[in-house]
Structures are given as C-alpha cells and as structure tokens.
Design a protein around this motif. Structure first.
Motif, short mmCIF file in Angstrom:
data_model
loop_
_atom_site.label_atom_id
_atom_site.label_comp_id
_atom_site.label_asym_id
_atom_site.label_seq_id
_atom_site.Cartn_x
_atom_site.Cartn_y
_atom_site.Cartn_z
N UNK B 348 13.20 -31.10 -60.28
CA UNK B 348 14.64 -31.06 -60.55
C UNK B 348 15.37 -30.36 -59.43
N UNK B 349 15.91 -29.20 -59.74
CA UNK B 349 16.69 -28.47 -58.75
C UNK B 349 15.86 -27.38 -58.08
N UNK B 350 14.62 -27.25 -58.45
CA UNK B 350 13.76 -26.23 -57.85
C UNK B 350 12.88 -26.85 -56.77
N UNK B 351 12.85 -26.22 -55.63
CA UNK B 351 12.08 -26.73 -54.50
C UNK B 351 11.22 -25.61 -53.95
N UNK B 352 9.89 -25.87 -53.90
CA UNK B 352 8.97 -24.86 -53.37
C UNK B 352 8.34 -25.37 -52.09
N UNK B 353 8.56 -24.69 -50.96
CA UNK B 353 7.87 -25.10 -49.73
C UNK B 353 6.39 -24.73 -49.82
N UNK B 354 5.55 -25.60 -49.33
CA UNK B 354 4.10 -25.40 -49.36
C UNK B 354 3.52 -25.72 -47.99
N UNK B 355 2.41 -25.10 -47.69
CA UNK B 355 1.74 -25.37 -46.43
C UNK B 355 0.26 -25.66 -46.72
N UNK B 356 -0.25 -26.64 -46.04
CA UNK B 356 -1.66 -26.96 -46.20
C UNK B 356 -2.49 -25.93 -45.46
N UNK B 357 -3.49 -25.39 -46.15
CA UNK B 357 -4.31 -24.35 -45.53
C UNK B 357 -5.05 -24.91 -44.32
N UNK B 358 -5.48 -24.01 -43.45
CA UNK B 358 -6.08 -24.44 -42.19
C UNK B 358 -7.33 -25.29 -42.41
N UNK B 359 -8.02 -25.03 -43.51
CA UNK B 359 -9.21 -25.85 -43.76
C UNK B 359 -8.86 -27.14 -44.49
N UNK B 360 -7.58 -27.32 -44.76
CA UNK B 360 -7.15 -28.57 -45.37
C UNK B 360 -7.48 -28.69 -46.84
N UNK B 361 -7.87 -27.60 -47.47
CA UNK B 361 -8.32 -27.69 -48.85
C UNK B 361 -7.27 -27.28 -49.88
N UNK B 362 -6.34 -26.45 -49.50
CA UNK B 362 -5.41 -25.92 -50.48
C UNK B 362 -3.97 -25.97 -49.96
#
Lengths: 573, 380
Positions: B348-362
């Motif tokens: 909806x109106x909530x936006x959470x920035x995320x980053x892929x971990x260096x190992x690509x797992x999380x």
C-alpha cells in the motif's frame, strides 16, 4: 483534478424544467385530447350504439385493477427526482451484474434517457396515465383490446429496458423482493385482457390456460424463496428479511413506515425462517389450487394469499412507494389482482357478467387517453432519436447555475503564444473562464474538449473568448500551455487563450475567483476546483457553476455540458 | 558507481498488470545517483496506483517524486545520474511532464511536452542535456527538453528494416558519435526490434538469429555505444543483452520458463565498463532474479539466489501469502559481479528498501521504511 460529484437526483433547476414541460404538455393534451373526445362523442351520436356486452368478471377485475395500477405508476412518474433518478437509481442498478449484452442494451437506453431526461420522464407520465385511463374507460370491443395491446407492449418495453427482465440478474431473485418484476405481471395481465373480446370466450378451454399458467408461476415463485441465494431460511443478522427491512428503514420516508420497517428488521431476525416457510406454503398451495382449478379451496385460500401478499408489501416492499425513487407499487398488488381474477375465472368457468350497454362517456374518454398515449410515446421516441443532449444532466451534476452580478475581477497573464492578455483587452467579447491544469490527467483534457465542442456548437463565434487560467503552479510556463493545446489538438482554435503567469500572479487570480488549489501528495496532481464563469460583454460576471464531465466529451455528461455552456453564453450575449 | 561496487536498483512490484516489454518499474544506476521507480498504492487499480521515485546519493533512499503531477502513467528516468524525470500521461491526458533533477532531487518547475511512449527507455539525455525521445505513435524526436524536432517516424523506421515488420518504437538511446538506436517490437522472426542509425544517418534493423519476433525491453546509452535488453516472443521465449558498439555483440540468452514475465528491470554500468541488466522474472511463485551483461565479449546470464524478499507484498516474484522466508533459488555470483541489488517491498503506502546480501541468500533492510501520503482516488 475534478471537483465533480455524481448526478444529483433532485436538482431544483431540472425540477423546474420538468414542471414547466409537464405544464405545456398538459395544455397540449387538454387541447388535442379534448378535440379527440369531442369528435368521437359527435360521431357516436350519429351512429348506432355498440351492442351490449357481457364482460367476464375476471376480465373486469384485471382491466380496472391494472388500469388503476398504470394510473398510480403515471402519478409516481411525476416525482421531481424522476428525470435523473429513473435512469440512475432505478434502471442501471437492475443490470449491475447482468450479462454484457443486456447491460449494454439497458445501458444504451439509460444513456438515451439521460440525454433528454425531461422528455423521457414526461413521456412516461402521459403514456402510463393514458394506458390506465384507456383500460378503465374502454370496456369492450376493439378499443378495449387495443388499450390492452398497447399496455402489453409498453409493459414489455419496461420489462426489458427499464428493469433488466425484472431484476433477473440481481441477486437475490425472489418473490418477496419483487420477482418477476411488476412489469412482467402487467404484461401478463394485459395479454390476458387483450386476448379476450369482452364477451365470454367461444372456446372455454383456452380461458382455462390463464389460471394454470398463473399457478405454475406461483410454484416458480415458491421455488425462488427456497432456492434463492438470499438467506430466507436464516435467522439473526443473516436473515434476508431483516436485511431488506433494515435497508428500507434507512430510506427517507414517513416516520410511521420507517418505524414499521425497523420493527420488522428486528423481529424477522427471530422468525425469518418461519416466515419463509409460511410464504412458501401459501405460494405452493395457491399455485396447486389454481392448476387443479379447485374453486372451493381457492375461495378460502385466496384471502390467505391476499393477507400474505399485503404483509410482504407492507413489511418487505415498504408499500412499493414509501422510500427511494418508486416507479410503481411493486409486485404484490399485481399478484393479488392476478390471483383474485384467476379465482373469479375458475369460479365462473369463463362465464360472462351481466350484459350492459356501453356508457356514452367511455369511448370519448378512451379517445382522449389514446391521445395521451400517443403524445407520451412521441416524446419517448424523441428520446431515442434526437441527437445531442440537453443541459439537464450537467445541471444535475453541477448543482445548478448561480447567477452573479458585479464586475469580474481583472487580471493580466501570459497566453500560450507568450503575449500578455488582460481581461479588459477581451472586451466586448463574452468570456468563458475556466481553470485548467496542463498536466492534469483526468478531467481537464476532457473539459477543454467540451469547451471546444461548445464553441463549434455556437459556430465558432468571434465575439466569444474562451479563457483557461493555469491551475498548476509547478507547470506554469507558456510552453506547458502550448504542450497541452498541441496534445489536445486545439492549436487551431483561435478563440482559446490558455493564460499562465508567475505563482504569485496565478494565486491572485485563483483567490479572486475563489478557486482552491492544493497539492495532494507525492504522485498526486494538483487538486483544484473547477468552476466555470461566464463574463458579459461589459466585463460583468453573469453566472457560474461547477464544471463536471464524464468519461469523454461524447458521453452523456459531456454532451450535456456542451449544451449548458452554449446556453449560458447565448444568455450572456 | 559507488566506489568499485556498481549499484543496481531493482524495484519489483508485480501485481501491476503491464504489457510485455513495458516494465515501467525498475531502476538505473549512475556514477553519483541511483534512482528507482516503484509502483505503490492499490496496485491493481490504475486510479489508485501511483508510481514513486526514490533516489540514493549517499546510500540512503529518499522519496524524490516530483510534485504537482499525477504519476499513474509511470515515470521514466533519463540521463546520466537521472538528470530528468518524465511523468508519462495517464487517463485522458496526452501530455508528459518533464522535471529537471539535480542530485536526485527535483530542481525547478517542470514543463509539459508531447506524450512519450509508455516504456522505461522512451527518454534519454546526453551529458550536455540534449534529449532524444520516443513519442506515442512511434515518432523519434531530438533537442532540448520539450523543444524537439522530428528525427524519424515509425514508417521511416519500418522501411529501414522491412523484414522486421516494426509494430512500435518505444525506446531510444544515444549510440555514440551522434548516432541513435531505437527500440521497438517486430512482428516477424529473426529480428531484434533494434533499429540502429549508421554513421551516415541511415537506419538499419538489427537481426537476432534464433529469435522469434523481438521486442526491446530497455536501452541504455554507454561509453562504448549503447546496450539493449531484448526479449524474444513466441513459444521459446528468452531474453538477451546486446552491446551496440561498432558491431553488435549478444550475450547468451536466458530462457524464460512457462508463465514467467518480466516484472522490472534495472540497468547500470559495471566497473569493467560492461552494462548490467538485473531482471525480475515473475511467475506467480517465487520467481527469479537474473543478471545479464552486455559488452565487447560474450557473457552468460546469472541467476541470483534470493527469489523474493520476505514480506514484500508487491514483489513480482510471488505472492506474499505463505512466505515463510526468502526462497533460495540457488547460490548466485552476486559478489563476483561486483554489484548490489536492491528492491522495495511495497504494501500500500508503506515502502521498505531492501538489499540483497553479498552471498545472494537474503534480503536485508536497507534504510528506514517510507510511509507515503497516497492520495487515493485523487486522479479519478
């Protein structure tokens, strides 16, 4: 961004126009109907009177009963909300969940109505009143059959275009909620009257089919009460009876009726399933008795049916007229008339009533009624064939035109060509002033097209200037105005001045004309009011209203807006 | 770039119904600014879905959606370091709003211009501020923002590659030496949808061996010319990256699975000078994230490990319900590519920035949640 609301059912201006139209039409009807009645009366005096006829009692009941129902429906059409309300509150909801073909057909008819709502509403008044009076007055012979045939034809039109086959596609489809639609019952009764000459039938077997058909219909209605998707066998908050009565209680209506509905909404939570069992039993037993032609059983059972129908009419159907925009008395009075008439037919086995000579007033009155039907039919035909749209829908959206007086606040801004333009420099032209956002995505482009259509409707007059003041402080360059004009294909419209300026200049104009402009969040456009002002030749304010448009300039609302703009400019000239 | 690590932004919001080849969500990474375009609000309602722009200059994402214009139609990021944004027309509008940007923030008032084509590469800017744009209807224009002259139209472009049977032209980029490349959609097999301008100004279609009717998903102007991400239609669907320098060099194609579609694309330049396209592929399940690179040498596509972000209701890689954690597709070469992949979980109106971990797992939180003041219903 729009400030447009929906169509208001009760607009004082539309009501005034409706009353005025009815007045003119009544005068015409008195003249033409009176003339027809006089001619028929004179002809009647010179010719031999029609032979005495023995109309069967069942036919008399249907003819008088449904004649009265048509008159009641015609009187209900006089409601001020009817010009706008019939298409929006009555017709369209009946096909909300209908198949595409039916929704399209009914939607087209509703659109046509809304293009000329006063023509349509007044036309229905005269048709229904005329049909009712004609059925009552024309007792026998071809005039009576003609009246019944016309009644059947109009009922069929209403059944399809006015109610989407009696709300067949609106759940829950059930007897107590009006199935199969009052117009279907009017149609059945009219066909029965039309098929009878007003004399006892030559072949009684045919006359027996009517009660049998009615019996089958009642069994089908019992099935709707059993198999309906509504919760008729459920109690508590899930009870369909309670839900319907609760909805009815919310409608504006006389306080005693609302109190009755509230009481029933509460009471039916506990007894809803029992009530439904009673209704199913009464419907089934009456249906079986009609099919079996059991006169003895019907003599008692019909009054049970009448009591049940009256209760449903009062408690569930709110008397058909107490709340909302009612177009008829709903289905219960029609069911009662049909059951009583069928009962009479079975008891009398098709025998005629007392042989009576036709009273001399009947045919002249029926002639006047026929004129009413023809006049109303012509008006309704006009709805179907006349192009464009009247200003009524636009008036219903805008809430009406507000007359103004006094000098229009002056301004000097920059047009799309980079030239400074003042309001004073446009004299002695009539000025149509609006507020547009060059990057507005919803209604500004449509409104610009509507103004262009209005200009074309007026023959692209050189004595009228169309002025749009920018309503977006973030996109205020003349280049933005040009981009809007180019994108909308308005570059060749010389009478259009899309004016803009600095934020300070624009805010002053917005303030002077009472136009609110506000930002509504990231990703949202500037929210601005959408008034239109008509400024006279001498720079005086003439009138204002809120522009409202539809989905496209070609929509009913759009065409209506075009008519309204043209009419107001004409008034200001 | 951020130091040696190229930043690629992947905004994934999949519930938005978009035509194939027109993934308006995604991102672009420049040398100083990374920009992401994310759909927010009620994603299934065109009236209540608002595209938003987030910019990052120092590692933190901040909202940079321009004011005063409804963004239902989509936002195009143009130029090195997102020097301008174009807000595409929607509903009844035929006008594009152009907004100059500086360091990831709107700078000055916008101007209105003719309607751009609805694609993520319909506007490009060079370092001097010269613009090239693909308009609705297939016209290609060039010049200063909003003051354009026609360069080509769909008919002339189609004539240059008669075998392609060009249906549309929705992307454009500088291809070096003043030349342009146009991206469109071919109706016939064996053509990529790329129309490249030669040194003499003449246009010519680019073939794509083994491709069914090709359509261009994204174009980027690069130092070595231009780079393109192209999809092949037909039953054997695949996507491939192409480097458009003096010659055309294709990456190995990535075969798409049945039911997969491209949800979002992010483009950036690697430290090696190669162009990387991060593609979110949605299939109604976990989906996949792939990286395709284009450059002078041929490369293989890489599949990154984490299919979708936990709790990302608008992620294109699968429905939110039942998500117990990040689903691992397989270990990926994220670190070896030298990029970071970021996404935005939208609810909806909530936006959470995320980053892929260096190992690509999380998927890891990458800054504070942003709560938007969405004007539901404001554009209708």
């Amino acid at each position: 961004m729009s400030g447009m609301g929906g169509l208001r059912l009760r607009s004082p201006e539309v009501t005034a126009r409706f009353v005025s139209a009815l007045g003119y039409e009544l005068a015409l009807l008195v003249l033409l109907g009176g003339l027809a009645a006089l001619v028929v009366w004179l002809l009647q005096r010179r010719t031999a009177p029609p032979p005495a006829s023995a109309e069967p009692p069942w036919r008399r009941s249907l003819r008088l009963g449904f004649g009265a129902l048509w008159v009641a429906a015609g009187l209900l059409q006089l409601q001020p909300a009817m010009p706008i309300g019939l298409s929006e509150s009555v017709v369209r909801p009946t096909v909300a969940s209908a198949p595409t073909w039916l929704a399209g057909l009914v939607g087209t008819a509703a659109d046509a109505w809304l293009r000329h709502p006063i023509l349509g509403a007044s036309g229905v008044v005269w048709v229904e009143l005329g049909l009712g009076v004609a059925l009552i007055a024309a007792r026998s012979g071809w005039p009576s059959r003609a009246a019944a045939t016309a009644s059947a034809a109009f009922a069929a039109v209403v059944l399809v275009l006015g109610s989407g086959f009696g709300g067949l596609f609106v759940a829950p489809y059930a007897f107590v909620f009006g199935a199969p639609g009052a117009s279907a019952l009017y149609l059945a009764a009219s066909v029965a009257i039309a098929m009878s000459t007003g004399e006892p039938p030559a072949r009684p077997r045919w006359g027996r089919l009517g009660p049998i058909g009615l019996g089958v219909a009642l069994l089908a209605m019992a099935a709707t009460q059993v198999a309906s998707t509504g919760g008729f066998f459920e109690g508590g908050d899930s009870s369909s009876f309670s839900a319907m009565a609760g909805e009815m209680a919310q409608l504006a209506q006389p306080a005693p009726m609302a109190a009755i509905e509230r009481w029933f909404a509460s009471a039916s939570k506990g007894i809803g399933p029992l009530l439904n069992i009673v209704i199913v039993i009464v419907l089934s037993s009456t249906g079986v008795a009609l099919i079996a032609r059991s006169g003895a059983i019907l003599r008692r059972l019909r009054w049970v049916f009448v009591a049940m129908a009256a209760s449903v009419w009062l408690l569930v159907q709110d008397l058909g007229v107490a709340g909302g925009v009612a177009t008829d008395l709903n289905s219960m009075p029609a069911w009662v008339l049909l059951v009583l008439a069928a009962s009479q037919a079975i008891e009398g086995d098709g025998a005629g009533g007392p042989r009576v000579v036709e009273a001399s007033w009947r045919r002249p009155v029926a002639s006047a009624a026929a004129v009413s039907v023809l006049m109303g039919g012509s008006l309704m035909l006009g709805v179907a064939v006349l192009p464009g749209a009247t200003a009524d829908a636009a008036l219903a959206i805008s809430g009406g035109v507000r007359p103004l007086s006094g000098p229009a606040p002056g301004f000097t801004l920059t047009d799309q060509r980079g030239r400074r333009v003042s309001l004073g420099s446009l004299r002695p032209k009539v000025v149509v002033l609006v507020f547009l956002d060059p990057v507005c995505t919803s209604e500004c482009p449509i409104q610009a097209q509507e103004l262009r259509l209005a200009a074309r409707r007026m023959g692209s007059p050189t004595d009228v200037a169309f002025v749009a003041v920018n309503a977006n402080p973030h996109y205020s360059s003349p280049a933005s105005s040009r981009a809007f004009i180019d994108a909308e294909g308005l570059a060749g419209w010389r009478q259009l001045h899309f004016l803009t300026g600095s934020a300070t200049e624009l805010r002053r104009v917005w303030s002077d004309y009472g136009v609110s402009v506000s930002r509504i969040g990231p990703g949202g456009m500037e929210l601005h009011a959408e008034p239109i002002f008509i400024i006279g030749r001498e720079g005086q304010l003439v009138s204002t209203w809120q522009l409202g448009s539809g989905e496209s300039p070609g929509s009913v609302e759009g065409q209506s807006t075009v008519s309204q703009v043209a009419a107001e400019v004409e008034r200001a000239r | 770039m951020r130091g040696r690590v190229g930043l690629l932004v992947m905004a994934v919001a999949a519930l938005v119904a978009q035509p194939a080849g027109a993934a308006l969500e995604g991102g672009t990474a420049g040398s100083d600014v990374a920009t992401a375009v994310v759909a927010t609000g009620r994603l299934t309602s065109i009236e209540d879905r608002f595209f938003q722009t987030f910019s990052s200059t120092g590692g933190e994402w901040r909202l940079s959606t321009p004011a005063g214009v409804a963004t239902n139609g989509g936002i195009v990021v143009a130029g090195p370091d997102a020097a301008a944004l174009a807000v595409l027309p929607s509903f009844a509008s035929h006008v594009t709003a152009l907004v100059p940007m500086q360091a990831g923030r709107p700078a000055g008032r916008g101007i209105a211009a003719a309607a751009l084509a609805a694609g993520p590469s319909s506007l490009a800017l060079d370092a001097s501020g010269q613009a090239v744009a693909a308009l609705r209807g297939g016209q290609i224009v060039r010049g200063r923002l909003g003051a354009w002259r026609a360069v080509a139209d769909l008919r002339s472009l189609a004539r240059s590659a008669p075998g392609c049977d060009l249906a549309s032209a929705e992307a454009v980029a500088e291809a070096g030496d003043g030349r342009l490349v146009v991206g469109g959609r071919c109706r016939r097999a064996g053509w990529s949808g790329l129309i490249l301008q030669g040194a003499g100004g003449q246009w010519g279609g680019v073939r794509a061996r083994g491709f069914a009717a090709g359509s261009v998903l994204m174009l980027r102007s690069e130092a070595h010319g231009a780079a393109a991400l192209v999809a092949s239609g037909g039953r054997d669907r695949r996507i491939a990256a192409a480097s458009l320098g003096r010659s055309v060099r294709w990456s190995r194609p990535l075969r798409m699975r049945a039911g997969e579609r491209v949800c979002s694309i992010a483009g950036g330049t690697l430290a090696t000078g190669r162009t990387a396209f991060v593609v979110a592929l949605c299939d109604g399940g976990a989906g996949r994230v792939a990286v395709l690179t284009a450059g002078p040498s041929r490369s293989r596509p890489a599949i990154l490990a984490a299919g979708r972000a936990k709790g990302a209701t608008a992620v294109g890689l699968g429905p939110a319900a039942g998500a117990a954690g990040d689903r691992i597709v397989r270990s990926g070469p994220l670190a070896s590519l030298g990029i970071s992949v970021e996404s935005f979980a939208v609810e909806g109106r909530r936006v959470r920035p995320l980053r892929l971990s260096a190992d690509g797992r999380r998927w890891l939180a990458d800054g504070a949640e942003v709560v938007l003041s969405l004007p539901y219903g404001s554009s209708s």
